[in-house]
Design a protein around this motif. Structure first.
Motif, PDB file in Angstrom:
ATOM      1  N   ARG A 121       0.795  -1.130   0.000  1.00 21.67           N
ATOM      2  CA  ARG A 121       0.024  -0.091   0.077  1.00 21.67           C
ATOM      3  C   ARG A 121       0.854   1.266  -0.047  1.00 21.67           C
ATOM      4  N   ALA A 122       2.036   1.244   0.803  1.00 20.17           N
ATOM      5  CA  ALA A 122       2.893   2.244   0.929  1.00 20.17           C
ATOM      6  C   ALA A 122       3.511   2.571  -0.558  1.00 20.17           C
ATOM      7  N   LYS A 123       3.899   1.644  -1.143  1.00 22.21           N
ATOM      8  CA  LYS A 123       4.521   1.671  -2.398  1.00 22.21           C
ATOM      9  C   LYS A 123       3.462   2.051  -3.526  1.00 22.21           C
ATOM     10  N   LEU A 124       2.243   1.975  -3.373  1.00 19.66           N
ATOM     11  CA  LEU A 124       1.373   2.473  -4.369  1.00 19.66           C
ATOM     12  C   LEU A 124       1.059   3.818  -4.005  1.00 19.66           C
ATOM     13  N   LEU A 125       1.069   4.413  -2.882  1.00 19.05           N
ATOM     14  CA  LEU A 125       0.849   5.735  -2.476  1.00 19.05           C
ATOM     15  C   LEU A 125       2.038   6.542  -2.849  1.00 19.05           C
ATOM     16  N   GLU A 126       3.346   5.990  -2.627  1.00 14.64           N
ATOM     17  CA  GLU A 126       4.498   6.768  -3.494  1.00 14.64           C
ATOM     18  C   GLU A 126       4.316   6.847  -4.604  1.00 14.64           C
ATOM     19  N   ALA A 127       3.904   5.797  -5.326  1.00 15.58           N
ATOM     20  CA  ALA A 127       3.996   5.754  -6.895  1.00 15.58           C
ATOM     21  C   ALA A 127       2.964   6.879  -7.375  1.00 15.58           C
ATOM     22  N   ALA A 128       1.757   7.014  -6.485  1.00  5.54           N
ATOM     23  CA  ALA A 128       0.543   7.861  -7.088  1.00  5.54           C
ATOM     24  C   ALA A 128       1.494   9.367  -6.393  1.00  5.54           C
ATOM     25  N   GLU A 129       2.150   9.644  -5.667  1.00  8.73           N
ATOM     26  CA  GLU A 129       2.584  10.689  -5.247  1.00  8.73           C
ATOM     27  C   GLU A 129       3.515  11.487  -6.511  1.00  8.73           C
ATOM     28  N   HIS A 130       4.601  10.642  -6.889  1.00 13.34           N
ATOM     29  CA  HIS A 130       5.509  10.833  -8.170  1.00 13.34           C
ATOM     30  C   HIS A 130       4.445  11.186  -9.290  1.00 13.34           C
ATOM     31  N   VAL A 131       3.392  10.451  -9.658  1.00 15.71           N
ATOM     32  CA  VAL A 131       2.612  10.487 -11.012  1.00 15.71           C
ATOM     33  C   VAL A 131       2.045  11.670 -10.893  1.00 15.71           C
ATOM     34  N   VAL A 132       1.234  11.878  -9.743  1.00 17.85           N
ATOM     35  CA  VAL A 132       0.506  13.136  -9.620  1.00 17.85           C
ATOM     36  C   VAL A 132       1.195  14.299  -9.623  1.00 17.85           C
ATOM     37  N   ALA A 133       2.574  14.248  -9.027  1.00 16.26           N
ATOM     38  CA  ALA A 133       3.306  15.273  -9.100  1.00 16.26           C
ATOM     39  C   ALA A 133       3.932  15.775 -10.584  1.00 16.26           C
ATOM     40  N   VAL A 182      -7.368   6.621  -4.272  1.00 15.98           N
ATOM     41  CA  VAL A 182      -6.110   6.459  -3.841  1.00 15.98           C
ATOM     42  C   VAL A 182      -5.416   8.016  -3.815  1.00 15.98           C
ATOM     43  N   PHE A 183      -6.055   8.840  -4.416  1.00 11.89           N
ATOM     44  CA  PHE A 183      -5.629  10.074  -4.285  1.00 11.89           C
ATOM     45  C   PHE A 183      -6.023  10.869  -2.915  1.00 11.89           C
ATOM     46  N   GLU A 184      -7.060  10.603  -2.625  1.00 11.81           N
ATOM     47  CA  GLU A 184      -7.633  11.063  -1.199  1.00 11.81           C
ATOM     48  C   GLU A 184      -6.574  10.431  -0.110  1.00 11.81           C
ATOM     49  N   ALA A 185      -6.329   9.097  -0.263  1.00 14.05           N
ATOM     50  CA  ALA A 185      -5.440   8.335   0.483  1.00 14.05           C
ATOM     51  C   ALA A 185      -4.079   9.082   0.735  1.00 14.05           C
ATOM     52  N   LEU A 186      -3.624   9.359  -0.596  1.00 17.89           N
ATOM     53  CA  LEU A 186      -2.420  10.157  -0.582  1.00 17.89           C
ATOM     54  C   LEU A 186      -2.463  11.502   0.078  1.00 17.89           C
ATOM     55  N   VAL A 187      -3.424  12.379   0.065  1.00 15.82           N
ATOM     56  CA  VAL A 187      -3.605  13.470   0.752  1.00 15.82           C
ATOM     57  C   VAL A 187      -3.621  13.290   2.057  1.00 15.82           C
ATOM     58  N   VAL A 188      -4.262  12.153   2.893  1.00 19.03           N
ATOM     59  CA  VAL A 188      -4.133  11.817   4.151  1.00 19.03           C
ATOM     60  C   VAL A 188      -2.652  11.445   4.592  1.00 19.03           C
ATOM     61  N   PRO A 196       8.160  17.794  -2.903  1.00 17.12           N
ATOM     62  CA  PRO A 196       7.423  18.764  -3.816  1.00 17.12           C
ATOM     63  C   PRO A 196       6.035  18.649  -3.994  1.00 17.12           C
ATOM     64  N   ALA A 197       5.776  17.052  -3.979  1.00 14.72           N
ATOM     65  CA  ALA A 197       4.363  16.754  -4.560  1.00 14.72           C
ATOM     66  C   ALA A 197       3.233  17.345  -3.652  1.00 14.72           C
ATOM     67  N   LEU A 198       3.759  17.592  -2.522  1.00  9.42           N
ATOM     68  CA  LEU A 198       2.722  18.071  -1.378  1.00  9.42           C
ATOM     69  C   LEU A 198       2.173  19.394  -1.861  1.00  9.42           C
ATOM     70  N   TYR A 199       2.630  20.419  -2.645  1.00 17.48           N
ATOM     71  CA  TYR A 199       1.985  21.370  -3.118  1.00 17.48           C
ATOM     72  C   TYR A 199       0.906  21.133  -4.243  1.00 17.48           C
ATOM     73  N   ARG A 200       1.443  20.334  -5.114  1.00 18.85           N
ATOM     74  CA  ARG A 200       0.631  20.019  -6.230  1.00 18.85           C
ATOM     75  C   ARG A 200      -0.663  19.221  -5.741  1.00 18.85           C
ATOM     76  N   VAL A 201      -0.332  18.333  -5.146  1.00 15.20           N
ATOM     77  CA  VAL A 201      -1.314  17.295  -4.676  1.00 15.20           C
ATOM     78  C   VAL A 201      -2.388  18.218  -3.916  1.00 15.20           C
ATOM     79  N   GLN A 213     -13.212  18.203   0.172  1.00 17.82           N
ATOM     80  CA  GLN A 213     -13.260  17.909   1.413  1.00 17.82           C
ATOM     81  C   GLN A 213     -12.077  17.414   1.820  1.00 17.82           C
ATOM     82  N   MET A 214     -11.072  16.904   1.212  1.00 19.32           N
ATOM     83  CA  MET A 214      -9.730  16.399   1.544  1.00 19.32           C
ATOM     84  C   MET A 214      -8.865  17.546   1.649  1.00 19.32           C
TER      85      MET A 214
END
Length: 223
Positions: free
Chosen positions: A26-38, A71-77, A116-121, A131-132
């Protein structure tokens, strides 16, 4: 991943805590989502791109998340949890509220430089899941308010300040300073900084200290 391993992880996610292996996936998927969305933004991102980046199959993705939005909402959290942890760890053991502010901002900027993905996310959350977005900011502010109220109780900061307004103002300072001097800054080779420029940090902290200091103490320090 073999069918046996997939089946083991299905059973671990069916209303029960994840296994260690499941937590890692699950952590691997969240890390991947962080990079892809960024890299390409939420709307251009896809489950295929996320799973390819994570190195797992599509079936594995659906063991943990129902859709791209979940997965995006989980990434925000997840990002929110990690940035708050970075700030809290940095503040641990500090004395005065101003010292806590200095340490907390230092922890925030270190995390921001590394993620830096924090800003874009967060920006994308405004449109993808409002709501997120609200959850992200309010979770940070809630702890902030408690700290400011405690500091007012012992006379460390101006008792006339509204703790909630002050918390939002301080959070805004950190976010915009980070955007200007971390996210937008580049060296001659086009590389981003690994931390906030010390002169910028000190200028920001001088402003914050002047804003928080009780009036009588500020007057005595000036005289």
């Amino acid at each position: 991943m073999t069918e046996l391993h997939e089946a083991e992880e299905v059973s671990s996610t069916a209303g029960r805590p994840l296994t260690r292996r499941g937590e890692q996936t699950r952590a691997k998927l969240l890390e991947a989502a962080e990079h892809v969305v960024a890299d390409i933004g939420y709307h251009e991102a896809s489950i295929v791109k996320i799973t390819e980046r994570a190195g797992v199959g599509m079936g594995t993705f659906y063991l943990y998340f129902d859709s791209k939005q979940t997965v995006f909402e989980a990434l925000v959290v997840d990002l929110n949890r990690r940035v708050r942890h970075s700030m809290a760890a940095a503040m641990e053991g500090t004395g005065s509220r101003v010292e806590a502010e200095r340490a907390g901002f230092s922890g925030f900027f270190r995390f921001t430089a590394q993620h830096p993905a924090l800003y874009r996310v967060v920006r994308e959350a405004e449109f993808v899941s409002p709501q997120m977005l609200r959850l992200h900011y309010t979770r940070i502010v809630e702890g902030y308010i408690a700290g400011l109220e405690a500091a007012q109780g012992v006379g460390e900061i101006d008792p006339g300040l509204d703790p909630e307004v002050t918390a939002w103002a301080l959070m805004g300072i950190g976010e915009l300073i980070g955007m200007r001097y971390l996210l937008w800054e580049r060296d001659s080779d086009g590389r981003p900084p690994v931390d906030l420029d010390p002169d910028v940090f000190e200028a920001m902290m001088r402003f914050i200290q002047n804003a928080l200091t009780p009036p009588r103490r500020a007057e005595s320090e000036e005289s």
